[in-house]
Design a protein around this motif. Sequence first.
Motif, PDB file in Angstrom:
ATOM      1  N   UNK A 116      46.482  48.328  44.862  1.00 31.76           N
ATOM      2  CA  UNK A 116      47.777  49.031  45.315  1.00 31.76           C
ATOM      3  C   UNK A 116      48.890  48.016  45.511  1.00 31.76           C
ATOM      4  N   UNK A 117      48.837  46.798  45.593  1.00 36.98           N
ATOM      5  CA  UNK A 117      50.013  46.009  45.903  1.00 36.98           C
ATOM      6  C   UNK A 117      49.947  44.685  45.158  1.00 36.98           C
ATOM      7  N   UNK A 118      48.920  43.930  45.100  1.00 35.87           N
ATOM      8  CA  UNK A 118      49.036  42.500  44.236  1.00 35.87           C
ATOM      9  C   UNK A 118      47.482  42.546  43.834  1.00 35.87           C
ATOM     10  N   UNK A 119      47.649  41.801  42.769  1.00 25.47           N
ATOM     11  CA  UNK A 119      46.312  41.511  42.061  1.00 25.47           C
ATOM     12  C   UNK A 119      46.517  40.054  41.356  1.00 25.47           C
ATOM     13  N   UNK A 120      45.772  39.217  41.353  1.00 32.91           N
ATOM     14  CA  UNK A 120      45.758  37.876  40.743  1.00 32.91           C
ATOM     15  C   UNK A 120      44.700  37.852  39.385  1.00 32.91           C
ATOM     16  N   UNK A 121      45.008  37.046  38.462  1.00 34.12           N
ATOM     17  CA  UNK A 121      44.111  36.868  37.411  1.00 34.12           C
ATOM     18  C   UNK A 121      44.376  35.627  36.509  1.00 34.12           C
ATOM     19  N   UNK A 122      43.666  35.059  36.127  1.00 34.56           N
ATOM     20  CA  UNK A 122      43.993  33.637  35.350  1.00 34.56           C
ATOM     21  C   UNK A 122      44.376  34.053  33.537  1.00 34.56           C
ATOM     22  N   UNK A 123      45.260  33.407  33.224  1.00 36.64           N
ATOM     23  CA  UNK A 123      45.477  33.711  31.768  1.00 36.64           C
ATOM     24  C   UNK A 123      46.180  32.504  31.167  1.00 36.64           C
ATOM     25  N   UNK A 124      45.886  32.270  30.088  1.00 40.40           N
ATOM     26  CA  UNK A 124      46.275  30.734  29.495  1.00 40.40           C
ATOM     27  C   UNK A 124      46.362  29.598  30.523  1.00 40.40           C
ATOM     28  N   UNK A 125      45.455  29.442  31.247  1.00 39.22           N
ATOM     29  CA  UNK A 125      45.281  28.231  32.255  1.00 39.22           C
ATOM     30  C   UNK A 125      46.163  28.604  33.634  1.00 39.22           C
ATOM     31  N   UNK A 126      46.801  29.807  33.555  1.00 37.32           N
ATOM     32  CA  UNK A 126      47.757  29.867  34.751  1.00 37.32           C
ATOM     33  C   UNK A 126      47.299  30.968  35.715  1.00 37.32           C
ATOM     34  N   UNK A 127      47.534  30.850  37.189  1.00 41.78           N
ATOM     35  CA  UNK A 127      47.270  31.836  37.899  1.00 41.78           C
ATOM     36  C   UNK A 127      48.466  32.838  37.959  1.00 41.78           C
ATOM     37  N   UNK A 128      48.189  34.099  37.452  1.00 35.59           N
ATOM     38  CA  UNK A 128      49.316  35.149  37.410  1.00 35.59           C
ATOM     39  C   UNK A 128      49.237  35.927  38.543  1.00 35.59           C
ATOM     40  N   UNK A 129      50.219  36.567  39.232  1.00 36.62           N
ATOM     41  CA  UNK A 129      50.050  37.538  40.341  1.00 36.62           C
ATOM     42  C   UNK A 129      50.979  38.903  39.743  1.00 36.62           C
TER      43      UNK A 129
END
Length: 465
Positions: free
Chosen positions: A42-55
Motif C-alpha cells: 500500500x505504500x512502499x516496496x523495494x526490489x532489485x533490478x539491474x543491480x540497483x535497489x529500487x523503491x
Amino acid sequence: MVTDEKPPKPIPKLKGVPFVGSTFDFARDPLGFLTGLQRQYDRLVQFKAVGRLITLTLTPEDAKHILQENNKNYVKSAAYDVLKMFLGNGLLNSEGDFWRRQRRLAQPAFHKQRLALLVDGMNHETTGLISQWKNRDLTGPLLVSEEMMHLALAVVTRSLFSSDVKNHLENVSESITIIIQTAYKELFNFFPFTRNWPTPRTVRYRRAVRKTEAIIYEIIESRRRQPAEIRHDDLLGMLMETRDEETGEQMTNQQLRDEVTTIFMAGHETTANALSWTFYLLATHPDITEKLREEINRVLGPSNLPTIETLRELTYTTQVIQETMRLYPPAWIFGRQPLHSDQFGDYRVEVPGADGMLICPYLLHRDPRYWEKPEAFHPEHFLPEQVKLRPTYAYLPFGGGPRLCIGNNFAMMEMQIVLTLLIRDFDFQPVDQKIVEPEPGITLRPKGGLQLRVQPRPNAGLRVS
Ligand code: HEM
C-alpha cells in the motif's frame, strides 16, 4: 541511553532471483509487474533490478514528498542518462544551480501570454492536416499514431523556429525519428558501455544527431547575424532574448542547442501519444464524443478556429484530455535518486543502500483509493468538485514540484486545438473489437501503433481545398 524513538519499520522487499533480482520480470512486462505490486502493497516496496535497489512509491503523499516537500534531497535517476546522450545539459537533465538558472531563463517563454502567440501556428498545422486528410483516400484504416507524431513534430518545430526550418523539416523529422528509436532501444540495454561501440545503430544515431545539431546551430547563428530590431515571436526568439535577472547574461549557443533539442524531444512524443490515446478512447465511446461535439459546436460553431479566449471555454474538452492522460499518462513513470536517507512515515529509505525511487503516474492514476471509476473513461473525474476531493498528487501527468513540466500549458493548448478541429471534421471509429494495449517505453505508446477508421463528417467544419 533510552529513547522513545521507534525503530523504522522495514520496507517490504521482493526476493527476486539471485544476482538479477526482478530485472527480467520488470523488463518483460513493466506495467503488469508494477500493477501486481500495487495490488499487494500500500505504500512502499523495494526490489532489485539491474543491480540497483529500487523503491516503488505508491501514494500521492510520498510523490509529493519527493517531488515537492523534500525535492532538494533528490536528483534525476540514472534512466535519464539515455536522454542525456542527445539532450545534453538541457532542462530535463540538468541539476542544481545550473538547472535553476536555465529554468529561470526559459520560464518567460512559456508564460500563457507568450504562448498565445503560438495559437495561430498550431491552428495552421492542424488545418494543414485536415486538408491533407480531406484530399486523401480514407477507405482503409489510418495509422493515427503516426499522423499525430508528424503533426506534433510540425507544431513544436513551428513553435520553436517559425518558418526558418521549413526547408529542413524533412531532415529534422527523419533524424528525430532515428534518435527516438535509438533512445527506446537503449532504455532496455543493460550494458550501457556498448553505447560507444561503432555498431550500425550507433553510427546511424550519431549521424542523425550531427544533422539535427547542424540545422539548429545554423538557425541560431543566422538569427544572431540579423539586426536586433527583427523580433521572432517563437520559442527560440524568446529563449535568445531572455536575460538572467541577476547577471544580465544570455544563453550561449551550446545552451540554446541543448534547450531547443530538449523541447523538441520532450514536446512532441508526449503530446502525440496523448492525442492518439484520446482518439482511441473517443472512437470507442461515442456518447462522450457526442457530448464533446456539442461543446465544440457551442463554443466554436461550425467553422471558427480556436483562439486563446475560446480555448478557456472548452471545459469538457479539457476534461476529456485530462481523463485520457489519467488512463494513459505519456510520462507513465519517472525516477529520482535520493542523496541522503529519507523518512516516509514509519519507513526509512536508507542511503547508501537505496538507489532509485520510482513514482508511477500510471499506478496512481488507476488507484481505486482516489478514483471513483478507476478503469473507466469518465471525464467527470475532472469536474471541479471531484478534483477538490482528491490529493493533488493523485494526478500528475506533468510531474510536480519545481521540476513540473515547463511545457504543460503549451501541451494543453495544442491538444485542445488538434482535438477540437479534428473531431469537428472527422468521425473516428475502431477498426475491430481488439483492445489496444499500452506499450511502456520512454513514453506510453499504443502497442503496434493506433489504427482507426477516419471519415470526413458531412457538411462539417472548415472549407479546405
Ligand atoms: C502531454 C504532453 C506532455 C507531458 C505528459 C509531459 C510530461 C512531463 C513530465 C512528467 C515532466 C517531469 C519529468 C520529471 O520530473 O522527471 C516533464 C518535464 C519537462 N517537459 Fe514535459 N510533458 C509534455 C509536453 C511538453 C511540451 C509540449 C514541452 C515543450 C514544449 C515539454 C517540455 C518539458 C521540459 C523542458 C521538461 C523539463 C522541465 C524541468 O525539469 O525544468 N513538455 N514533462
